[in-house]
Design an enzyme around this catalytic site. Structure first.
Site, mmCIF file in Angstrom:
data_model
loop_
_atom_site.group_PDB
_atom_site.id
_atom_site.type_symbol
_atom_site.label_atom_id
_atom_site.label_comp_id
_atom_site.label_asym_id
_atom_site.label_seq_id
_atom_site.Cartn_x
_atom_site.Cartn_y
_atom_site.Cartn_z
ATOM 1 N N ARG A 152 -1.955 -0.513 -9.880
ATOM 2 C CA ARG A 152 -0.806 -1.379 -10.143
ATOM 3 C C ARG A 152 -1.283 -2.833 -10.230
ATOM 4 O O ARG A 152 -2.388 -3.167 -9.806
ATOM 5 C CB ARG A 152 0.212 -1.258 -8.995
ATOM 6 N N ASP B 139 7.322 4.354 -10.557
ATOM 7 C CA ASP B 139 8.056 4.184 -9.294
ATOM 8 C C ASP B 139 9.568 4.121 -9.507
ATOM 9 O O ASP B 139 10.176 3.054 -9.452
ATOM 10 C CB ASP B 139 7.583 2.928 -8.555
ATOM 11 N N GLY C 274 2.755 3.675 1.458
ATOM 12 C CA GLY C 274 3.360 3.862 2.767
ATOM 13 C C GLY C 274 4.019 5.209 2.961
ATOM 14 O O GLY C 274 4.345 5.590 4.081
ATOM 15 N N ARG C 275 4.206 5.958 1.866
ATOM 16 C CA ARG C 275 4.823 7.281 2.005
ATOM 17 C C ARG C 275 4.314 8.255 0.947
ATOM 18 O O ARG C 275 4.942 9.261 0.668
ATOM 19 C CB ARG C 275 6.347 7.173 1.912
ATOM 20 N N ASP D 167 8.876 5.957 8.093
ATOM 21 C CA ASP D 167 8.456 7.278 8.562
ATOM 22 C C ASP D 167 7.565 7.995 7.555
ATOM 23 O O ASP D 167 7.097 9.102 7.817
ATOM 24 C CB ASP D 167 9.668 8.147 8.903
ATOM 25 N N ASP E 130 4.142 -4.531 -7.444
ATOM 26 C CA ASP E 130 3.523 -3.297 -6.965
ATOM 27 C C ASP E 130 4.133 -2.067 -7.632
ATOM 28 O O ASP E 130 3.662 -0.945 -7.397
ATOM 29 C CB ASP E 130 3.627 -3.185 -5.438
ATOM 30 N N GLY F 288 0.826 -1.203 0.000
ATOM 31 C CA GLY F 288 0.000 0.000 0.000
ATOM 32 C C GLY F 288 0.858 1.249 0.000
ATOM 33 O O GLY F 288 2.087 1.195 0.069
ATOM 34 N N ARG G 70 3.813 13.368 -8.284
ATOM 35 C CA ARG G 70 3.839 12.522 -9.474
ATOM 36 C C ARG G 70 2.484 12.594 -10.170
ATOM 37 O O ARG G 70 1.442 12.634 -9.511
ATOM 38 C CB ARG G 70 4.149 11.073 -9.069
#
Length: 482
Positions: free
Chosen positions: A179, A258, A88-89, A121, A248, A86, A172
């Protein structure tokens, strides 16, 4: 700011998202933006001169209508299924209609923790953000399908990676962030209803031409197989190594997606590994075509509740012939060939073997080959060869092949220079721009960005950007850390 964002994905698939507030930087600073991408999104140039432009481009202030969400998906990482992925950032801020009539997602990377951050983080660092920003625009201007980058925002916020670095964010832009891993999540959780709704949404939004097919899901898969094969043929032809082809990181639209530890080849090394975390070489340059098919098999498996097995096999069978035919056509053009002959595959293979054996720069060798002449010397490339006799042997075959063409040397040079770039985003060039930006100087970043927007055109005074890298630049490997 008049930009209004919709929430098409979140509205259509609310159970595959989490509403998440951006964790803003205290003092965001706009470092760079793409005027072309801004124009596509109908964002006026004046916006980037506003005092609060960086606030909007880092999520400190939200565009009207924006409801940031983190997408839920899974995927195979280095061949192993991981259900805990998922966003995450990164957060999907929303979507907006472009000047071409298409809808475009705006996705903010480095926006802070989400329910899918695991132990991370949720931040991105300046180093990786610059690399994503540059790669997005460089690939687009090479003519390779890619996500775009709207903006790069820096900060004084410290972020711990291998060392302490500066936090940054990139917006982006692409028509969809769906995906292969989205479908895998629905399949492996056993929720066929959710899988069907994801497929229906994807068809309506991104493959409407498939809706009239006997099996729309199968028609969509066939298109994904073909676009993925075409994309990877372009990667191989230009010498691009993605570095992390996890499912992913695979776009359903056949986009380069990515950007992490990527690299353009310097010396031609077919087994080149750009990712220092890829200990087995799974994602080496010459493994990419096979991994593309592996990933499509994973997607097909996820769609198996909706498509018969024989139909899945037939769809996957489109991959290899599509990739080979497109790759051969691209490589033929790179050699200045306007027709295809049965001997071309051997000629191309011998050329690549020559580059490997002679440790020649991949990009510059094709560019120098455009000067090939009919005399015994062949081209300026001959002077760069370690084994002149080996080059002369191949040059005699090439000369004979060119005799079968109906183009002049001048026409061939023009055509070859239109498909063989002079300027690529070499790792050492990116690193020089990063090092300067980390010291507060973004001039090298802007200069490099401008050069990469015209990769095929000779640019007076920019010769230093079209040379082989120094030894330290060739030895670079890139980490996944961001």
């Amino acid at each position: 700011m008049s930009l209004f964002l919709s929430s098409t994905y979140a509205s259509g698939l609310p159970d595959l998202v989490s509403l998440v507030a951006v964790t803003p930087f205290a003092e965001p600073k706009l470092l760079a933006y793409s005027a072309e991408t801004a124009a596509l999104l109908q964002i006026p140039a004046e916006f980037f001169q506003q005092a609060d432009a960086a606030d909007y481009l880092s999520g400190k202030k939200l565009f009207e209508g924006s409801k940031p969400i983190a997408q839920k998906y899974a995927g195979h990482q280095f061949g192993q299924y991981n259900p805990q992925l998922g966003d995450g950032r990164g957060l999907l801020l929303g979507d907006v209609k472009g000047t071409d009539g298409k809808n475009y997602d705006l996705h903010l990377k480095g926006a802070g923790r989400t329910p899918y951050s695991r132990f991370g983080d949720g931040r991105a660092v300046l180093r990786s953000s610059i690399r994503e920003f540059l790669a997005s625009e460089a690939m687009y201007h090479l003519g390779i399908p890619s996500t775009r980058a709207l903006s790069l925002v820096g900060s004084t916020e410290p972020v711990q990676r291998e060392t302490m670095e500066q936090g940054a964010m990139v917006i982006r832009v692409c028509p969809s962030h769906i995906r292969f891993g989205h479908f895998e999540h629905c399949f492996y959780t056993g929720d066929k209803n959710q899988l069907q709704r994801l497929v229906d949404f994807t068809l309506q939004q991104h493959f409407p031409e498939c809706l009239n097919a006997d099996n729309p899901t199968l028609a969509m898969l066939q298109q994904i197989v073909i676009s993925t094969a075409e994309l990877i043929s372009q990667w191989q032809a230009v010498g691009f190594n993605h570095g992390v082809m996890n499912t992913d990181n695979m776009s359903i639209l056949g986009l380069s997606f990515d950007y992490g530890p990527y690299a353009f080849l310097d010396d031609y090394q077919p087994g080149y590994i750009c990712n220092h975390s890829d200990h087995s070489g799974r994602y080496a340059f010459d493994e990419q075509p096979g991994i593309g098919l592996w990933n499509l098999n994973a997607l097909a498996h996820a769609l198996s509740p909706l498509i018969e097995v024989e139909d899945l096999r037939t769809a996957l069978g489109l991959y290899e012939p599509t990739l080979v035919s497109h790759y051969m056509a691209l490589m033929g053009k790179k050699l200045g060939l306007t027709t295809q002959q049965p001997t071309d595959r051997a000629l191309i293979g011998q050329w690549l073997a020559l580059l490997q054996q002679q440790k020649q720069d991949y990009t510059l060798s094709f560019r120098r080959l455009a000067d090939f002449s009919d005399d015994a010397q062949g081209s300026s490339l001959r002077d760069h060869m370690l084994d002149i006799a080996a080059f002369d042997q191949w040059a005699s075959l090439y000369r004979a092949r060119l005799a079968q063409e109906n183009t002049s040397a001048a026409e061939r040079k023009t055509q070859m220079n239109g498909v063989n770039p002079l300027y690529i985003l070499r790792n050492y060039l990116a690193q020089q721009a990063i090092a300067a930006a980390e010291q507060g100087d973004t001039a090298p970043l802007h200069e490099l960005m401008q050069i990469l927007q015209h990769p095929y055109q000779y640019q007076p005074g920019k010769e230093a950007f079209a040379t082989p890298p120094p030894d330290w630049g060739k030895a670079m490997t890139i980490s996944c850390s961001s």
